[in-house]
Design an enzyme around this catalytic site. Structure first.
Site, PDB file in Angstrom:
ATOM      1  N   SER A 289      17.266  -7.731  -3.580  1.00 37.61           N
ATOM      2  CA  SER A 289      17.938  -6.840  -4.494  1.00 37.61           C
ATOM      3  C   SER A 289      19.019  -6.063  -3.761  1.00 37.61           C
ATOM      4  O   SER A 289      20.176  -5.573  -4.436  1.00 37.61           O
ATOM      5  CB  SER A 289      17.051  -5.997  -4.755  1.00 37.61           C
ATOM      6  OG  SER A 289      16.659  -4.963  -3.859  1.00 37.61           O
TER       7      SER A 289
ATOM      8  N   GLU B  92      -7.010  10.930  11.400  1.00 42.00           N
ATOM      9  CA  GLU B  92      -5.796  10.010  11.227  1.00 42.00           C
ATOM     10  C   GLU B  92      -4.794  10.585   9.953  1.00 42.00           C
ATOM     11  O   GLU B  92      -3.681  10.037   9.707  1.00 42.00           O
ATOM     12  CB  GLU B  92      -6.274   8.446  10.861  1.00 42.00           C
ATOM     13  CG  GLU B  92      -6.946   8.305   9.511  1.00 42.00           C
ATOM     14  CD  GLU B  92      -8.394   8.555   9.755  1.00 42.00           C
ATOM     15  OE1 GLU B  92      -8.986   9.490  10.493  1.00 42.00           O
ATOM     16  OE2 GLU B  92      -9.182   8.101   8.942  1.00 42.00           O
TER      17      GLU B  92
ATOM     18  N   SER C  26      15.748  -6.152   1.665  1.00 37.95           N
ATOM     19  CA  SER C  26      16.620  -6.588   2.871  1.00 37.95           C
ATOM     20  C   SER C  26      16.371  -6.724   4.076  1.00 37.95           C
ATOM     21  O   SER C  26      16.115  -7.703   4.889  1.00 37.95           O
ATOM     22  CB  SER C  26      17.685  -5.566   3.016  1.00 37.95           C
ATOM     23  OG  SER C  26      18.481  -5.233   1.882  1.00 37.95           O
TER      24      SER C  26
ATOM     25  N   CYS D 146     -15.882   9.249  10.421  1.00 37.91           N
ATOM     26  CA  CYS D 146     -16.554   9.485   9.294  1.00 37.91           C
ATOM     27  C   CYS D 146     -17.766   8.341   9.085  1.00 37.91           C
ATOM     28  O   CYS D 146     -18.877   8.747   9.785  1.00 37.91           O
ATOM     29  CB  CYS D 146     -15.634   9.236   8.138  1.00 37.91           C
ATOM     30  SG  CYS D 146     -16.300   9.899   6.239  1.00 37.91           S
TER      31      CYS D 146
ATOM     32  N   HIS E 239     -11.234  13.279   9.053  1.00 37.57           N
ATOM     33  CA  HIS E 239     -10.434  12.069   9.316  1.00 37.57           C
ATOM     34  C   HIS E 239      -9.108  12.529  10.037  1.00 37.57           C
ATOM     35  O   HIS E 239      -8.373  13.351   9.697  1.00 37.57           O
ATOM     36  CB  HIS E 239      -9.713  11.379   8.073  1.00 37.57           C
ATOM     37  CG  HIS E 239     -10.925  10.910   7.233  1.00 37.57           C
ATOM     38  ND1 HIS E 239     -11.227   9.405   7.488  1.00 37.57           N
ATOM     39  CD2 HIS E 239     -11.897  11.383   6.379  1.00 37.57           C
ATOM     40  CE1 HIS E 239     -12.061   8.970   6.677  1.00 37.57           C
ATOM     41  NE2 HIS E 239     -12.748  10.346   6.102  1.00 37.57           N
TER      42      HIS E 239
END
Ligand code: XMP
Length: 520
Positions: A230, A178, A236, A86, A176
């Protein structure tokens, strides 16, 4: 600035596109190390033999705004293969003598491109009709190709949708590759890195883990870090990553709000304090939460009270640990993309989601967000690499305000206990019947309605339990999960027969939209 490791790599030069991290993610998925640097920081002196290819990202500028000072264009001519995406395509053309101007027809969204010439870059990229659907997002375009560049593909509005200078290994693409909306986009990137740059696979989730640990160590040095744990997947993984990186310099604060799932507080203490030996401060604030929520039934008020009380408690305990410099958070990449609105518009507020994002401003802490470039599936993989159990890693999402928003109306200890049991039976049944991992999120709710039933020869007058189970990609949209009648029958019987206080069970069959996943 120094580049990260002496691994072979693809260098991604970032010009500010909202998709730049996706380029890095695709390359990671292909098993190759990539490094992302700002165009303002990198100079030709940083380029070394480990860099096997360069990708110039998209960006919001136009090529005439890019000054010499903010980009060292000598990087282009070091003999390394380059793919410009781009805006990157436009500067690659301009630096080689081409021209860029505003497009007559801007292209946003899906566009069809037509293959004009063969190139190794588009090997197995087009369909049999030599077309492909790609994702465009641009207002400017290349209007004149530089010398020695050829057209590989065009769209109706972009003549130079894919171009190449084969001898110099310069490639430019207006769309794009991706983003997942571009069909076979990953193949396109794979062709560039493997067939043109000839880099070998050298990256795995194990390497990712090592790199993140190293980055955290570098960022926090010998300082103390606090983290709100939490028990959910993201916090975690952050806690365990920091535990591996800085050990006892990490202080995790876990607040038992009394609104958690059945036995959740025991599991968190067992896992993090006993098994993983994390520095865990356990705060039992059950009574305080119930007290502050007394007689409150407005959903937004509940959320505010819980959010504020959580912050209050967190701050109180954090202050006791002297000289804390950092706060660790489980921010993920989608959170970052969503907070950077592409159009600049504000999405309307549906619910005030509660997290600890409000803390640092008040507490003057710096943020550590080691997961901020990862997607949920990558975080789960990382968690497994970090020795977290499958049970933690594959847990359904659970909202910060917990059971409070699964209990419309006022909150009482009695109702919480009934709900904890109903939810527990439901989740256990899903696990036992191998349904838990097919469902994105499931829970039981307790409705503030009593209805009449008959048990034995007696009339009952008890609460209504609502079950919700949804399939979803990301929680933004959702559909209800189709259970077999026998499962619904079984779980309804189990809940009504085992829990005093519920005599009727209903299953929620609304999608999101128009409903939301939670009830409040
Ligand atoms: P809704 O109800 O908005 O939920 O469709 C979408 C997803 O977000 C979760 N959720 C929350 N998560 N704090 C959180 O951390 C919150 O306040 C909160 N409210 C909803 C919800 O469980 C679902 O996964």
């Amino acid at each position: 600035m120094s580049l990260d490791t002496n691994l072979d790599k693809i260098l991604i030069i970032d010009f500010g596109s909202q998709f730049t991290q996706l380029i890095a993610r695709r390359i990671r998925e292909l098993g190759v190390f990539s490094e992302l640097v700002s165009h303002k920081k990198i100079t030709s002196n940083h380029i070394n033999n480990n860099i096997k290819g360069i990708i110039l990202s998209g960006g919001p500028l136009n090529v005439y705004q890019l000054s010499q000072k903010t980009f060292d264009k000598r990087i282009i001519n070091l003999g390394i293969p380059i793919l410009g995406i781009c805006f990157g395509h436009q500067i690659l053309s301009k630096f080689n003598g081409g021209k860029v101007k505003q497009s007559k027809h801007r292209e946003f969204g899906l566009a069809k491109i037509y293959k004009k010439n063969n190139s190794i870059l588009v090997k197995n990229f087009f369909n049999k009709k030599k077309t492909n659907l790609v994702w465009m997002s641009h207002a400017d375009q290349v209007s004149k190709l530089p010398k020695n560049f050829n057209v590989i593909a065009s769209s109706q509005n972009s003549k130079f949708a894919v171009v190449e200078n084969r001898s110099k290994k310069f490639y430019g693409v207006q769309f794009h590759p991706e983003v997942t909306h571009t069909k076979n986009g990953k193949k396109f990137i794979s062709n560039f890195i493997f067939l043109i740059c000839r880099i070998k696979k050298n990256w795995s989730s194990k390497d990712q883990k090592k790199k993140l640990i190293k980055d955290v160590k570098k960022q926090v040095g010998g300082n103390k870090v606090i983290c709100a744990l939490s028990g959910g997947v993201d916090s975690s993984v952050v806690a365990q990553l920091l535990n591996k990186a800085i050990g006892k310099k990490l202080y995790c604060i876990f607040v038992n709000t009394g609104l958690l799932r059945k036995n959740e507080e025991k599991q968190v203490v067992e896992t993090f304090k006993k098994r993983l030996k994390i520095n865990l401060i356990y705060v039992n604030a059950e009574k305080l939460f119930i007290k502050r929520l007394n007689n409150i039934s407005d959903p937004e008020k509940k959320r505010k009270i819980i959010g504020n009380l959580f912050i209050e408690i967190f701050e109180r305990y954090a202050k006791k640990i002297k000289n804390v410099k950092f706060l660790a958070q489980g921010t993920l990449y989608p959170d970052l993309i969503e907070s950077k609105s592409v159009t600049g518009s504000h999405t309307s507020k549906i619910k005030s989601h509660h997290n600890v994002g409000g803390l640092p401003k008040k507490m003057k802490l710096k943020l550590v967000e080691p997961l901020k470039f990862l997607f949920k599936d990558e975080v789960r993989k990382l968690g497994l690499e970090l020795n977290l159990s499958k049970e933690i890693i594959s847990r359904h999402p659970f909202p910060g305000p917990g059971l409070a928003i699964r209990m419309p109306g006022i909150i009482t200890k009695e109702k919480i206990n009934i709900l904890k049991d109903a939810d527990h039976y439901f989740i256990q049944a899903l696990k036992k019947n191998n349904l838990y991992n097919k469902i994105w999120q499931a829970y039981a709710a307790l409705l503030p309605v009593k209805t009449v039933g008959v048990m034995g020869d007696n009339r009952t007058y008890e609460y209504l339990c609502l079950l919700r189970a949804i399939t979803s990609e990301d929680g933004m949209t959702a559909d209800f999960f189709e259970f077999k009648k026998s499962f619904l029958q079984m779980i309804s019987n189990k809940i009504v027969n085992s829990i005093r206080g519920i005599n009727r069970v209903v299953y929620d069959v609304t999608s999101k939209p128009p409903s939301t996943i939670e009830l409040e």
